[in-house]
Design a protein around this motif. Structure first.
Motif, PDB file in Angstrom:
ATOM      1  N   GLU A  90       0.886  -1.170   0.000  1.00 34.52           N
ATOM      2  CA  GLU A  90       0.000   0.000   0.000  1.00 34.52           C
ATOM      3  C   GLU A  90       0.917   1.211   0.000  1.00 34.52           C
ATOM      4  OE1 GLU A  90      -2.597  -0.433   3.390  1.00 34.52           O
ATOM      5  OE2 GLU A  90      -3.781  -1.935   2.340  1.00 34.52           O
ATOM      6  N   ILE A  92       1.395   4.901   0.179  1.00 34.61           N
ATOM      7  CA  ILE A  92       0.623   6.042   0.703  1.00 34.61           C
ATOM      8  C   ILE A  92       1.418   7.326   0.493  1.00 34.61           C
ATOM      9  CG2 ILE A  92      -0.294   7.072   2.836  1.00 34.61           C
ATOM     10  CD1 ILE A  92      -0.595   4.015   3.760  1.00 34.61           C
ATOM     11  N   ARG A  94       1.498  11.335   1.480  1.00 38.80           N
ATOM     12  CA  ARG A  94       0.935  12.271   2.471  1.00 38.80           C
ATOM     13  C   ARG A  94       1.395  13.688   2.183  1.00 38.80           C
ATOM     14  NH1 ARG A  94      -0.876   9.550   6.939  1.00 38.80           N
ATOM     15  NH2 ARG A  94      -0.307   7.366   7.125  1.00 38.80           N
ATOM     16  N   ALA A  98      -1.959  13.515   9.098  1.00 37.00           N
ATOM     17  CA  ALA A  98      -3.277  13.081   9.600  1.00 37.00           C
ATOM     18  C   ALA A  98      -3.198  11.572   9.859  1.00 37.00           C
ATOM     19  CB  ALA A  98      -4.378  13.385   8.576  1.00 37.00           C
ATOM     20  N   GLY A  99      -4.256  11.012  10.388  1.00 34.34           N
ATOM     21  CA  GLY A  99      -4.393   9.565  10.522  1.00 34.34           C
ATOM     22  C   GLY A  99      -3.283   8.910  11.320  1.00 34.34           C
ATOM     23  N   SER A 100      -2.764   7.795  10.790  1.00 37.34           N
ATOM     24  CA  SER A 100      -1.783   7.006  11.554  1.00 37.34           C
ATOM     25  C   SER A 100      -0.480   7.769  11.771  1.00 37.34           C
ATOM     26  CB  SER A 100      -1.522   5.662  10.871  1.00 37.34           C
ATOM     27  OG  SER A 100      -0.866   5.853   9.643  1.00 37.34           O
ATOM     28  N   ASP A 129      -1.304  -4.964   8.303  1.00 44.24           N
ATOM     29  CA  ASP A 129      -0.684  -4.013   7.353  1.00 44.24           C
ATOM     30  C   ASP A 129       0.490  -3.230   7.954  1.00 44.24           C
ATOM     31  OD1 ASP A 129      -2.751  -4.867   5.722  1.00 44.24           O
ATOM     32  OD2 ASP A 129      -3.811  -2.957   5.679  1.00 44.24           O
ATOM     33  N   ASP A 175      -4.016  12.917   2.003  1.00 43.26           N
ATOM     34  CA  ASP A 175      -3.221  11.711   1.748  1.00 43.26           C
ATOM     35  C   ASP A 175      -4.053  10.732   0.926  1.00 43.26           C
ATOM     36  OD1 ASP A 175      -4.928  10.341   3.597  1.00 43.26           O
ATOM     37  OD2 ASP A 175      -3.613  10.848   5.252  1.00 43.26           O
ATOM     38  N   PHE A 176      -3.398   9.742   0.372  1.00 43.55           N
ATOM     39  CA  PHE A 176      -4.124   8.700  -0.366  1.00 43.55           C
ATOM     40  C   PHE A 176      -3.242   7.469  -0.471  1.00 43.55           C
ATOM     41  CE2 PHE A 176      -1.833   8.880  -4.422  1.00 43.55           C
ATOM     42  CZ  PHE A 176      -1.239  10.128  -4.355  1.00 43.55           C
ATOM     43  N   ASP A 196     -12.793   6.085  -0.100  1.00 38.30           N
ATOM     44  CA  ASP A 196     -12.372   5.076   0.877  1.00 38.30           C
ATOM     45  C   ASP A 196     -10.863   5.031   1.030  1.00 38.30           C
ATOM     46  OD1 ASP A 196     -14.958   4.261   1.261  1.00 38.30           O
ATOM     47  OD2 ASP A 196     -14.597   2.158   0.722  1.00 38.30           O
ATOM     48  N   MET A 198      -8.624   7.750   0.371  1.00 37.75           N
ATOM     49  CA  MET A 198      -7.939   9.048   0.452  1.00 37.75           C
ATOM     50  C   MET A 198      -8.529   9.899   1.566  1.00 37.75           C
ATOM     51  SD  MET A 198      -9.354  10.141  -3.332  1.00 37.75           S
ATOM     52  CE  MET A 198      -7.856  10.918  -3.763  1.00 37.75           C
TER      53      MET A 198
HETATM   54  P1  5GP Z   1      -3.435   6.000   7.519  1.00 40.02           P
HETATM   55  O1  5GP Z   1      -2.086   5.357   7.476  1.00 40.02           O
HETATM   56  O2  5GP Z   1      -3.382   7.381   8.051  1.00 40.02           O
HETATM   57  O3  5GP Z   1      -4.456   5.145   8.220  1.00 40.02           O
HETATM   58  O4  5GP Z   1      -3.946   6.080   6.007  1.00 40.02           O
HETATM   59  C1  5GP Z   1      -3.345   6.944   5.065  1.00 40.02           C
HETATM   60  C2  5GP Z   1      -4.207   7.020   3.820  1.00 40.02           C
HETATM   61  O5  5GP Z   1      -4.184   5.760   3.145  1.00 40.02           O
HETATM   62  C3  5GP Z   1      -5.685   7.308   4.103  1.00 40.02           C
HETATM   63  O6  5GP Z   1      -6.174   8.117   3.047  1.00 40.02           O
HETATM   64  C4  5GP Z   1      -6.339   5.954   4.095  1.00 40.02           C
HETATM   65  O7  5GP Z   1      -7.693   6.036   3.672  1.00 40.02           O
HETATM   66  C5  5GP Z   1      -5.476   5.193   3.097  1.00 40.02           C
HETATM   67  N1  5GP Z   1      -5.333   3.784   3.500  1.00 40.02           N
HETATM   68  C6  5GP Z   1      -4.406   3.259   4.325  1.00 40.02           C
HETATM   69  N2  5GP Z   1      -4.603   1.935   4.487  1.00 40.02           N
HETATM   70  C7  5GP Z   1      -5.674   1.620   3.741  1.00 40.02           C
HETATM   71  C8  5GP Z   1      -6.382   0.388   3.491  1.00 40.02           C
HETATM   72  O8  5GP Z   1      -6.036  -0.691   3.980  1.00 40.02           O
HETATM   73  N3  5GP Z   1      -7.471   0.476   2.663  1.00 40.02           N
HETATM   74  C9  5GP Z   1      -7.864   1.655   2.113  1.00 40.02           C
HETATM   75  N4  5GP Z   1      -8.954   1.672   1.302  1.00 40.02           N
HETATM   76  N5  5GP Z   1      -7.214   2.814   2.304  1.00 40.02           N
HETATM   77  C10 5GP Z   1      -6.134   2.801   3.122  1.00 40.02           C
END
Ligand code: 5GP
Length: 236
Positions: A90, A92, A94, A98-100, A129, A175-176, A196, A198
């Motif tokens: 995955e 990503i 940024r 935000a988020g994690s 993950d 982020d996405f 879902d 981003m």
């Molecule tokens: P975070 O690491 O902050 O949870 O996610 C960062 C970005 O990646 C967010 O926009 C989140 O929606 C996307 N993202 C991270 N992991 C996943 C996943 O397992 N599935 C989906 N659909 N999006 C994810």
């Protein structure tokens, strides 16, 4: 195009074989999940909203010379895609913390990240993950150095294209997440690019226009997805 047997069913999409071995049918379901599948719901129209936005974004990327798995959309919730050899990463990008990132590191939500930060997670539900680094990606043979370089290059191109497009519509691309697959030595953007996958913030109000509405129970996620889909897809 005939939908044949089910090959794979994920948290929000199902993938079917078609009569053409080079192509798959991807159906966006109305299911929505968060927190590693701990929160789950089925919400009418969610599949068609994400299928529509995803197809639209893939179209913009293709126009900008970025290769995606999209072949064509066949109905409200389904598209035909190239049958890729998916890479279980995955990727990503940024632009704003935000988020994690905020949860796991000492950085305040809303902090601009310039240049953008690429974070790569291992797409592996059984291990939740986990985040990877380049050495781990090579040690686990998930991608070669050339493939990783190419995925990062494409991810930053996608970021430039989408950030510019959404910016014109008054939306910050926070982020996405992208997923990639290979076919005949070429790397394509696969999976989906939707609300879902981003984070989108209204530039004026800072309001979330994405799955965070569902994650945090801030309001009606389908109303939110409808509004943002119109803002994204409507002609200028
Ligand atoms: P975070 O690491 O902050 O949870 O996610 C960062 C970005 O990646 C967010 O926009 C989140 O929606 C996307 N993202 C991270 N992991 C996943 C996943 O397992 N599935 C989906 N659909 N999006 C994810």
């Amino acid at each position: 195009m005939k939908q044949l047997d089910l090959l794979y069913s994920g948290k929000a999409k199902s993938v079917y074989r078609t009569e053409n071995p080079g192509e798959l049918l991807i159906k966006f379901r109305d299911d929505i999940t968060a927190f590693d599948g701990q929160k789950k719901d089925t919400l009418a129209e969610k599949g068609s909203l994400n299928a529509g936005v995803s197809t639209f974004f893939f179209g913009i990327l293709e126009k900008n010379g970025i290769k995606t798995h999209l072949v064509r959309k066949i109905d409200d919730t389904s598209l035909i895609a190239r049958n890729l050899n998916m890479i279980p990463l995955e990727v990503i990008v940024r632009n704003i913390a935000a988020g994690s990132l905020v949860k796991n590191y000492p950085v305040e939500k809303g902090t601009p990240l310039n240049p953008p930060v690429i974070v790569i997670d291992f797409k592996d539900d059984t291990h939740h993950d986990p985040m990877l680094n380049d050495d781990l990606i090579f040690a686990l043979k998930l991608a070669t150095p050339d493939e990783l370089r190419e995925m990062k290059r494409i991810a930053l191109r996608v970021n430039d294209v989408l950030q510019e497009y959404l910016g014109r519509r008054g939306i910050d691309l926070v982020d996405f997440k992208l997923e990639f697959g290979k076919k005949d030595g070429v790397i394509y953007v696969g999976d989906e690019i939707s609300m879902d996958s981003m984070r989108l913030w209204d530039k004026k109000t800072g309001e979330s226009l994405d799955k965070d509405v569902y994650r945090t129970g801030q309001g009606d996620v389908i109303t939110c997805y409808h509004r943002v889909a119109i803002r994204i897809i409507a002609e200028e």
